[in-house]
Design a protein around this motif. Structure first.
Motif, PDB file in Angstrom:
ATOM      1  N   ILE A  27      50.948  20.848  45.186  1.00 46.58           N
ATOM      2  CA  ILE A  27      49.880  19.486  45.194  1.00 46.58           C
ATOM      3  C   ILE A  27      48.767  20.022  43.929  1.00 46.58           C
ATOM      4  O   ILE A  27      48.016  19.188  44.085  1.00 46.58           O
ATOM      5  N   THR A  28      49.192  21.026  43.224  1.00 43.04           N
ATOM      6  CA  THR A  28      48.035  21.446  42.485  1.00 43.04           C
ATOM      7  C   THR A  28      47.455  20.669  41.569  1.00 43.04           C
ATOM      8  O   THR A  28      46.192  20.380  41.528  1.00 43.04           O
ATOM      9  N   LEU A  30      47.329  17.131  42.114  1.00 47.99           N
ATOM     10  CA  LEU A  30      47.026  16.172  42.612  1.00 47.99           C
ATOM     11  C   LEU A  30      45.662  16.041  43.342  1.00 47.99           C
ATOM     12  O   LEU A  30      44.861  15.092  43.647  1.00 47.99           O
ATOM     13  N   THR A  31      45.163  17.230  43.758  1.00 49.32           N
ATOM     14  CA  THR A  31      43.810  17.464  44.574  1.00 49.32           C
ATOM     15  C   THR A  31      43.355  19.035  44.194  1.00 49.32           C
ATOM     16  O   THR A  31      44.131  19.556  43.634  1.00 49.32           O
ATOM     17  N   THR A  32      42.293  18.977  44.683  1.00 44.70           N
ATOM     18  CA  THR A  32      41.606  20.183  44.796  1.00 44.70           C
ATOM     19  C   THR A  32      41.601  20.999  46.090  1.00 44.70           C
ATOM     20  O   THR A  32      41.029  21.891  46.554  1.00 44.70           O
ATOM     21  N   ILE A  33      42.007  20.094  47.218  1.00 48.15           N
ATOM     22  CA  ILE A  33      42.302  20.841  48.379  1.00 48.15           C
ATOM     23  C   ILE A  33      42.986  21.927  48.434  1.00 48.15           C
ATOM     24  O   ILE A  33      42.345  22.949  49.306  1.00 48.15           O
ATOM     25  N   ALA A  34      44.050  21.954  47.768  1.00 52.29           N
ATOM     26  CA  ALA A  34      44.830  23.266  47.889  1.00 52.29           C
ATOM     27  C   ALA A  34      46.099  22.976  46.778  1.00 52.29           C
ATOM     28  O   ALA A  34      46.106  22.199  46.113  1.00 52.29           O
ATOM     29  N   ASP A  35      46.648  24.384  46.553  1.00 51.86           N
ATOM     30  CA  ASP A  35      47.923  24.177  45.440  1.00 51.86           C
ATOM     31  C   ASP A  35      49.209  23.843  46.183  1.00 51.86           C
ATOM     32  O   ASP A  35      49.976  23.406  45.694  1.00 51.86           O
ATOM     33  N   TYR A  36      49.184  24.275  47.553  1.00 49.45           N
ATOM     34  CA  TYR A  36      50.484  24.042  48.326  1.00 49.45           C
ATOM     35  C   TYR A  36      50.251  23.481  49.571  1.00 49.45           C
ATOM     36  O   TYR A  36      49.365  23.978  50.475  1.00 49.45           O
ATOM     37  N   PHE A  37      51.230  22.796  50.076  1.00 48.08           N
ATOM     38  CA  PHE A  37      51.011  22.421  51.625  1.00 48.08           C
ATOM     39  C   PHE A  37      52.429  22.878  52.262  1.00 48.08           C
ATOM     40  O   PHE A  37      53.659  22.500  51.406  1.00 48.08           O
ATOM     41  N   ASP A  81      44.490  27.223  57.277  1.00 47.83           N
ATOM     42  CA  ASP A  81      44.084  27.183  55.812  1.00 47.83           C
ATOM     43  C   ASP A  81      43.896  28.382  55.189  1.00 47.83           C
ATOM     44  O   ASP A  81      43.022  29.236  55.881  1.00 47.83           O
ATOM     45  N   TYR A  82      44.618  28.609  54.082  1.00 51.49           N
ATOM     46  CA  TYR A  82      44.356  29.791  53.440  1.00 51.49           C
ATOM     47  C   TYR A  82      43.939  29.715  52.184  1.00 51.49           C
ATOM     48  O   TYR A  82      44.105  30.303  51.032  1.00 51.49           O
ATOM     49  N   GLY A  83      42.987  28.539  52.048  1.00 53.75           N
ATOM     50  CA  GLY A  83      42.369  28.383  50.838  1.00 53.75           C
ATOM     51  C   GLY A  83      43.481  27.588  49.959  1.00 53.75           C
ATOM     52  O   GLY A  83      43.389  26.176  49.862  1.00 53.75           O
ATOM     53  N   CYS A  84      44.124  28.222  49.186  1.00 47.06           N
ATOM     54  CA  CYS A  84      45.321  27.585  48.129  1.00 47.06           C
ATOM     55  C   CYS A  84      46.316  27.031  48.867  1.00 47.06           C
ATOM     56  O   CYS A  84      46.951  26.325  48.207  1.00 47.06           O
ATOM     57  N   VAL A  85      46.367  27.351  50.026  1.00 45.79           N
ATOM     58  CA  VAL A  85      47.628  27.204  50.753  1.00 45.79           C
ATOM     59  C   VAL A  85      47.275  26.473  51.962  1.00 45.79           C
ATOM     60  O   VAL A  85      46.434  27.324  52.951  1.00 45.79           O
ATOM     61  N   VAL A  86      47.659  25.383  52.548  1.00 47.08           N
ATOM     62  CA  VAL A  86      47.376  25.003  53.746  1.00 47.08           C
ATOM     63  C   VAL A  86      49.007  24.855  54.531  1.00 47.08           C
ATOM     64  O   VAL A  86      49.822  24.118  54.088  1.00 47.08           O
ATOM     65  N   VAL A  87      48.999  25.678  55.847  1.00 47.91           N
ATOM     66  CA  VAL A  87      50.181  25.422  56.348  1.00 47.91           C
ATOM     67  C   VAL A  87      50.068  24.342  57.425  1.00 47.91           C
ATOM     68  O   VAL A  87      49.022  24.677  58.472  1.00 47.91           O
ATOM     69  N   HIS A  88      50.730  23.493  57.760  1.00 49.32           N
ATOM     70  CA  HIS A  88      50.891  22.363  58.988  1.00 49.32           C
ATOM     71  C   HIS A  88      51.956  22.672  59.637  1.00 49.32           C
ATOM     72  O   HIS A  88      53.300  22.604  59.273  1.00 49.32           O
ATOM     73  N   VAL A  89      51.964  22.890  61.049  1.00 51.10           N
ATOM     74  CA  VAL A  89      52.822  22.891  61.988  1.00 51.10           C
ATOM     75  C   VAL A  89      52.870  21.853  62.988  1.00 51.10           C
ATOM     76  O   VAL A  89      51.715  21.903  63.754  1.00 51.10           O
ATOM     77  N   PHE A  90      53.664  21.310  63.087  1.00 49.11           N
ATOM     78  CA  PHE A  90      53.793  19.787  64.036  1.00 49.11           C
ATOM     79  C   PHE A  90      54.815  19.919  65.269  1.00 49.11           C
ATOM     80  O   PHE A  90      55.796  20.492  65.095  1.00 49.11           O
ATOM     81  N   LEU A 103      52.974  10.866  52.517  1.00 50.65           N
ATOM     82  CA  LEU A 103      51.481  10.678  51.889  1.00 50.65           C
ATOM     83  C   LEU A 103      51.277  11.457  50.703  1.00 50.65           C
ATOM     84  O   LEU A 103      50.598  11.192  49.644  1.00 50.65           O
ATOM     85  N   TRP A 104      52.142  12.621  50.580  1.00 50.65           N
ATOM     86  CA  TRP A 104      52.107  13.479  49.377  1.00 50.65           C
ATOM     87  C   TRP A 104      53.327  13.511  48.686  1.00 50.65           C
ATOM     88  O   TRP A 104      53.343  14.370  48.195  1.00 50.65           O
ATOM     89  N   SER A 105      53.805  12.303  48.514  1.00 53.29           N
ATOM     90  CA  SER A 105      55.085  12.206  47.897  1.00 53.29           C
ATOM     91  C   SER A 105      55.086  12.315  46.151  1.00 53.29           C
ATOM     92  O   SER A 105      56.047  12.629  45.566  1.00 53.29           O
ATOM     93  N   ASP A 106      53.754  12.223  45.747  1.00 47.44           N
ATOM     94  CA  ASP A 106      53.477  12.480  44.372  1.00 47.44           C
ATOM     95  C   ASP A 106      53.512  14.013  44.144  1.00 47.44           C
ATOM     96  O   ASP A 106      53.542  14.464  42.922  1.00 47.44           O
ATOM     97  N   GLY A 107      53.633  14.974  45.076  1.00 47.48           N
ATOM     98  CA  GLY A 107      53.707  16.187  44.896  1.00 47.48           C
ATOM     99  C   GLY A 107      54.885  16.676  44.467  1.00 47.48           C
ATOM    100  O   GLY A 107      56.201  15.968  44.586  1.00 47.48           O
ATOM    101  N   LYS A 108      55.061  17.920  44.223  1.00 48.09           N
ATOM    102  CA  LYS A 108      56.418  18.497  43.562  1.00 48.09           C
ATOM    103  C   LYS A 108      56.970  19.166  44.892  1.00 48.09           C
ATOM    104  O   LYS A 108      56.409  20.498  45.016  1.00 48.09           O
ATOM    105  N   PRO A 109      58.018  18.985  45.314  1.00 42.99           N
ATOM    106  CA  PRO A 109      58.635  19.854  46.603  1.00 42.99           C
ATOM    107  C   PRO A 109      59.299  21.039  45.877  1.00 42.99           C
ATOM    108  O   PRO A 109      59.797  21.115  44.827  1.00 42.99           O
ATOM    109  N   ALA A 110      58.808  22.180  46.491  1.00 44.48           N
ATOM    110  CA  ALA A 110      59.303  23.429  46.115  1.00 44.48           C
ATOM    111  C   ALA A 110      60.695  23.727  46.568  1.00 44.48           C
ATOM    112  O   ALA A 110      61.010  23.207  47.544  1.00 44.48           O
ATOM    113  N   ASP A 111      61.626  24.312  45.814  1.00 49.71           N
ATOM    114  CA  ASP A 111      63.108  24.738  45.884  1.00 49.71           C
ATOM    115  C   ASP A 111      62.831  26.031  46.951  1.00 49.71           C
ATOM    116  O   ASP A 111      62.659  26.971  46.426  1.00 49.71           O
TER     117      ASP A 111
END
Length: 119
Positions: A27-28, A30-37, A81-90, A103-111
């Motif tokens: 999401i680099t 798209l936002t300044t929140i993080a580079d990756y979710f 929260d790792y600053g540049c990476v946010v890990v979500h466990v649901f 919500l973040w569908s404009d982001g680029k899915p990582a392979d």
């Protein structure tokens, strides 16, 4: 470590603990929140806590301590929260409800095909 390396290390830790439906979204641009979710589903509160513990342990060993942790008490959505990476466990229900991938569908899915041991 680069943001991508942190995200992929988190993915490996989640995969090792049998996390389900693991995804990483860049999401680099798209936002300044993080580079990756990094997003993962756990099957129970116990597994969710184990998944988060595995990520924290792996990234601590790599010299990347967690900056902030939220949601441990309720156990349906834990955020690391790792600053540049946010890990979500649901939990499955919370993941469907919040639908971060939508919500973040404009982001680029990582392979992750070369990282995950199962699909």
């Amino acid at each position: 470590m680069t943001p991508k390396e942190i995200a992929f290390a988190a993915v490996k830790a989640l995969d090792a603990k049998k996390g389900q439906e693991i995804a990483a979204i860049e999401i680099t641009d798209l936002t300044t929140i993080a580079d990756y979710f990094v997003i993962c589903t756990g099957t129970s509160n116990t597994q969710i806590n184990a998944l988060c513990g595995a990520v924290e342990e792996e990234l601590d060993k790599a010299g990347e301590p967690v900056l902030r942790r939220e949601g441990y008490r309720n156990g349906t959505w834990v955020l690391l929260d790792y600053g540049c990476v946010v890990v979500h466990v649901f939990s499955r229900e919370a993941r469907e409800f919040y639908s971060l991938e939508r919500l973040w569908s404009d982001g680029k899915p990582a392979d992750l095909s070369g990282i995950l041991t199962k699909d």
